[in-house]
Design a protein around this motif. Structure first.
Motif, PDB file in Angstrom:
ATOM      1  N   LYS A 282       0.833  -1.205   0.000  1.00 40.51           N
ATOM      2  CA  LYS A 282       0.000   0.000   0.000  1.00 40.51           C
ATOM      3  C   LYS A 282       0.863   1.247   0.000  1.00 40.51           C
ATOM      4  N   ARG A 283       1.935   1.248   0.778  1.00 35.27           N
ATOM      5  CA  ARG A 283       2.841   2.397   0.761  1.00 35.27           C
ATOM      6  C   ARG A 283       3.436   2.604  -0.632  1.00 35.27           C
ATOM      7  N   ALA A 284       3.771   1.509  -1.306  1.00 34.16           N
ATOM      8  CA  ALA A 284       4.330   1.617  -2.659  1.00 34.16           C
ATOM      9  C   ALA A 284       3.288   2.156  -3.632  1.00 34.16           C
ATOM     10  N   GLU A 285       2.047   1.688  -3.499  1.00 39.79           N
ATOM     11  CA  GLU A 285       0.981   2.168  -4.395  1.00 39.79           C
ATOM     12  C   GLU A 285       0.739   3.663  -4.212  1.00 39.79           C
ATOM     13  N   VAL A 286       0.686   4.124  -2.968  1.00 38.76           N
ATOM     14  CA  VAL A 286       0.460   5.550  -2.708  1.00 38.76           C
ATOM     15  C   VAL A 286       1.663   6.372  -3.160  1.00 38.76           C
ATOM     16  N   ALA A 287       2.865   5.817  -3.002  1.00 37.72           N
ATOM     17  CA  ALA A 287       4.059   6.532  -3.481  1.00 37.72           C
ATOM     18  C   ALA A 287       3.999   6.743  -4.984  1.00 37.72           C
ATOM     19  N   THR A 288       3.412   5.802  -5.689  1.00 34.74           N
ATOM     20  CA  THR A 288       3.279   5.935  -7.141  1.00 34.74           C
ATOM     21  C   THR A 288       2.179   6.912  -7.515  1.00 34.74           C
ATOM     22  N   ASN A 289       1.020   6.770  -6.883  1.00 33.90           N
ATOM     23  CA  ASN A 289      -0.140   7.576  -7.284  1.00 33.90           C
ATOM     24  C   ASN A 289      -0.139   8.983  -6.707  1.00 33.90           C
ATOM     25  N   GLN A 293       6.119   8.773  -8.036  1.00 37.83           N
ATOM     26  CA  GLN A 293       7.311   7.956  -8.227  1.00 37.83           C
ATOM     27  C   GLN A 293       7.060   6.918  -9.323  1.00 37.83           C
ATOM     28  N   LYS A 294       8.143   6.514  -9.989  1.00 43.01           N
ATOM     29  CA  LYS A 294       8.054   5.559 -11.081  1.00 43.01           C
ATOM     30  C   LYS A 294       8.795   4.281 -10.711  1.00 43.01           C
ATOM     31  N   PRO A 295       8.106   3.144 -10.663  1.00 39.12           N
ATOM     32  CA  PRO A 295       8.790   1.891 -10.357  1.00 39.12           C
ATOM     33  C   PRO A 295       9.721   1.474 -11.488  1.00 39.12           C
ATOM     34  N   LEU A 296      10.813   0.813 -11.124  1.00 39.54           N
ATOM     35  CA  LEU A 296      11.813   0.433 -12.116  1.00 39.54           C
ATOM     36  C   LEU A 296      11.490  -0.882 -12.805  1.00 39.54           C
ATOM     37  N   GLN A 297      11.145  -1.887 -12.039  1.00 38.59           N
ATOM     38  CA  GLN A 297      11.027  -3.233 -12.599  1.00 38.59           C
ATOM     39  C   GLN A 297       9.605  -3.771 -12.591  1.00 38.59           C
ATOM     40  N   VAL A 302       0.766  -3.203 -11.906  1.00 38.59           N
ATOM     41  CA  VAL A 302       1.075  -4.214 -10.888  1.00 38.59           C
ATOM     42  C   VAL A 302       1.161  -3.563  -9.513  1.00 38.59           C
ATOM     43  N   ILE A 303       1.865  -2.436  -9.435  1.00 35.62           N
ATOM     44  CA  ILE A 303       1.992  -1.737  -8.159  1.00 35.62           C
ATOM     45  C   ILE A 303       0.624  -1.311  -7.639  1.00 35.62           C
TER      46      ILE A 303
END
Length: 536
Positions: A282-289, A293-297, A302-303
């Motif tokens: 959830k922290r990763a999803e909010v960091a993206t939205n 932030q842009k995930p690398l891999q 998916v995030i």
């Protein structure tokens, strides 16, 4: 005849020649000055680059906190300051990988830590090392306890990087993967040990002893929970204020470690690894939205979907724990990973042999209900985005599982609560609510089987002696989604009967159907028991 005037010369020994020490001093001065200036400029530029990187990635946190060399070996630090950072890193990578291949792990962890400190700004390095330790190195260990310790070391690595690069989407996602893919994966043979060990270690010593008996700690972490089984306050302390242009209703990572588990407190039986996976996903999803932030891999899709998927897995984990404790409460040997008709047939009037186990079962069923509700919200949030709306066909069965789970686990909770209630009117009310929820769950499970896990030959049989399974207005499988509830049970029974007589090679969904059948049978058994109980 004239005589040439001799030219006065001096022997080489008599010429003024600068001393060797003087030559060295004169050459070292400018060189030393250049080196000092170079180091200062490099430091300033590196700090500027780190700040710019933080700005571009919109990662919350201070740039100066993103790396530290304070705990490095002095020899390695000297090499680094001497300009040999590149060769040192190359040596450490080659050496550590060779040791891993040779299964020589004597100083492997030290080299991995040096690599982390020498390449703090490269997410790909950290993603690899977290995965490497959790999946590759842990697999080299013989016992589940040693495997668990190595997985926890991988998580230590991830948490160290997160403290230096706070809120980085790639590190958060990698952390979620380890919790969910290793400690929380029911497909692994070691899962029962991992789950029990992590839940036990999350508790304070006194609570751990009371719930799980003597369980030796295998890591150096402090318990994640307090004496009252709530998350430690320091793990919920925000340090990333919400910007003024972000609405209060919008999701925002406040910088606290376990922000998204606070709403599920308390945890009287300890924290599930799958719950931890959901928190970091959830922290990763909010960091993206919310932070851009842009995930690398991983793709953003998916995030964005992972919190919902982890909530579904967490619900299933809680339900398995509930079944185990329910078995213990009534003195029935638990059947790990399988349906147990003997447990389904327990009457609400049967004597309780282990009251603490029953209390634990009630907690787990209640937790499964709360998690299922949150999972439904997460799937709808994900699918509400236009770019992910096409995934609705994929996730409809997931939402149906969560919907049925909310009903059946609420029914299980009320059914067990009735076993503890002596007042007849209150008991009858609980049993009535349980029956209603068992019915809702049964219909949802049956509809899911017809919609997703039934062969066309069973839904639309052909031949002179074939029976009609669906109403005459239904002509293909796409119509099944709209089948009214009053037709579902009859259609399910007919289609299942036909499917069992198909050739084994033609029974495409046999395994999936058997899992749903176990839940459906549980609902039907309990509803019949409730009818008998209420007649008394």
């Amino acid at each position: 005849m004239t005589t040439a005037t001799p030219i006065e010369t001096k022997s080489p020994a008599s010429r003024p020649v600068p001393s060797r020490q003087a030559r060295r001093s004169s050459s070292r001065g400018p060189t030393a000055l250049i080196l000092i200036i170079s180091l200062i400029v490099a430091g300033v530029l590196r700090q500027f680059a780190a700040t710019e990187q933080a700005g571009f990635s919109k990662t919350p946190g201070r740039a100066e906190s993103r790396s530290t060399f304070g705990n490095m070996d002095s020899f390695a630090l000297a090499l680094l300051l001497g300009g040999l950072r590149g060769p040192l890193v190359m040596f450490l990578w080659s050496s550590s990988e060779s040791q891993k291949i040779d299964r020589d792990l004597e100083d492997f962890d030290t080299k991995v830590e040096w690599i982390r400190l020498l390449q703090p700004e490269f997410d790909t390095v950290h993603i690899y090392q977290i995965w490497n330790k959790a999946y590759n190195v842990s697999a080299m260990m013989a016992s589940p306890a040693n495997k668990y310790s190595v997985i926890m070391e991988a998580l230590d690595y991830a948490h160290n990087v997160d403290s230096e690069r706070p809120g980085d989407v790639n590190i958060l996602n990698s952390t979620a993967n380890v919790y969910g893919g290793k400690l929380g994966s029911p497909t692994l043979a070691e899962f029962p040990f991992y789950s029990r060990q992590f839940r036990a270690e999350s508790l304070t010593p006194a609570n751990r002893e009371r719930i799980y008996g003597h369980v030796a700690r295998l890591d150096k972490w402090k318990p994640l929970l307090t004496d009252d089984n709530r998350i430690r306050p320091d793990l919920l302390e925000p340090d990333h204020p919400r910007p003024g242009d972000v609405a209060q209703s919008a999701e925002w990572n406040d910088g606290s470690e376990l922000q998204y588990l606070k709403a599920f407190s308390p945890f009287p039986c300890g924290l599930s690894p799958t719950a931890m996976s959901y928190n970091y996903a959830k922290r990763a999803e909010v960091a993206t939205n919310a932070e851009g932030q842009k995930p690398l891999q991983m793709s953003e899709m998916v995030i964005d979907s992972r919190p919902a998927i982890q909530l579904r897995a967490w619900m299933e984990d809680e339900s398995h724990m509930a079944r185990e404790r329910e078995s213990a409460a009534f003195g029935i040997p638990a059947v790990a990973g399988k349906s147990d008709p003997a447990l389904d047939a327990v009457k609400a009037s049967d004597p309780v042999k282990d009251r603490p186990a029953l209390d634990a079962a009630l907690y787990y069923y209640d937790s499964a209900v709360r998690v299922s509700r949150e999972g439904i919200k997460e799937y709808h949030r994900h699918l509400s985005k236009p770019e992910f709306a096409m995934r609705s066909a994929v996730y409809r069965s997931h939402i149906a599982d969560l919907t049925a789970g909310e009903s059946i686990y609420q029914a299980d909770h009320d059914y067990l609560a009735a076993a503890l209630t002596s007042d007849k009117s209150a008991r009858d009310e609980l049993l009535l609510k349980a029956s209603e929820n068992y019915f809702k769950a049964m219909i949802t499970y049956e509809h899911t089987v017809l919609d997703f896990f039934m062969e066309d030959e069973a839904l639309f049989p052909t031949g002179a002696n074939s029976v009609r399974v669906l109403p005459s207005t239904y002509h293909n499988k796409n119509d099944v989604a709209g089948l009214p509830d009053e037709y579902v049970s009859a259609a399910y029974d007919k289609a299942t009967g036909i499917a069992t007589h198909l050739a084994l090679g033609a029974q495409t969904y046999r395994d999936e159907r058997s899992q749903y059948a176990a839940q459906i049978d549980r609902c039907r058994t309990r509803m019949n028991l409730i009818i008998d109980e209420r007649k008394k």
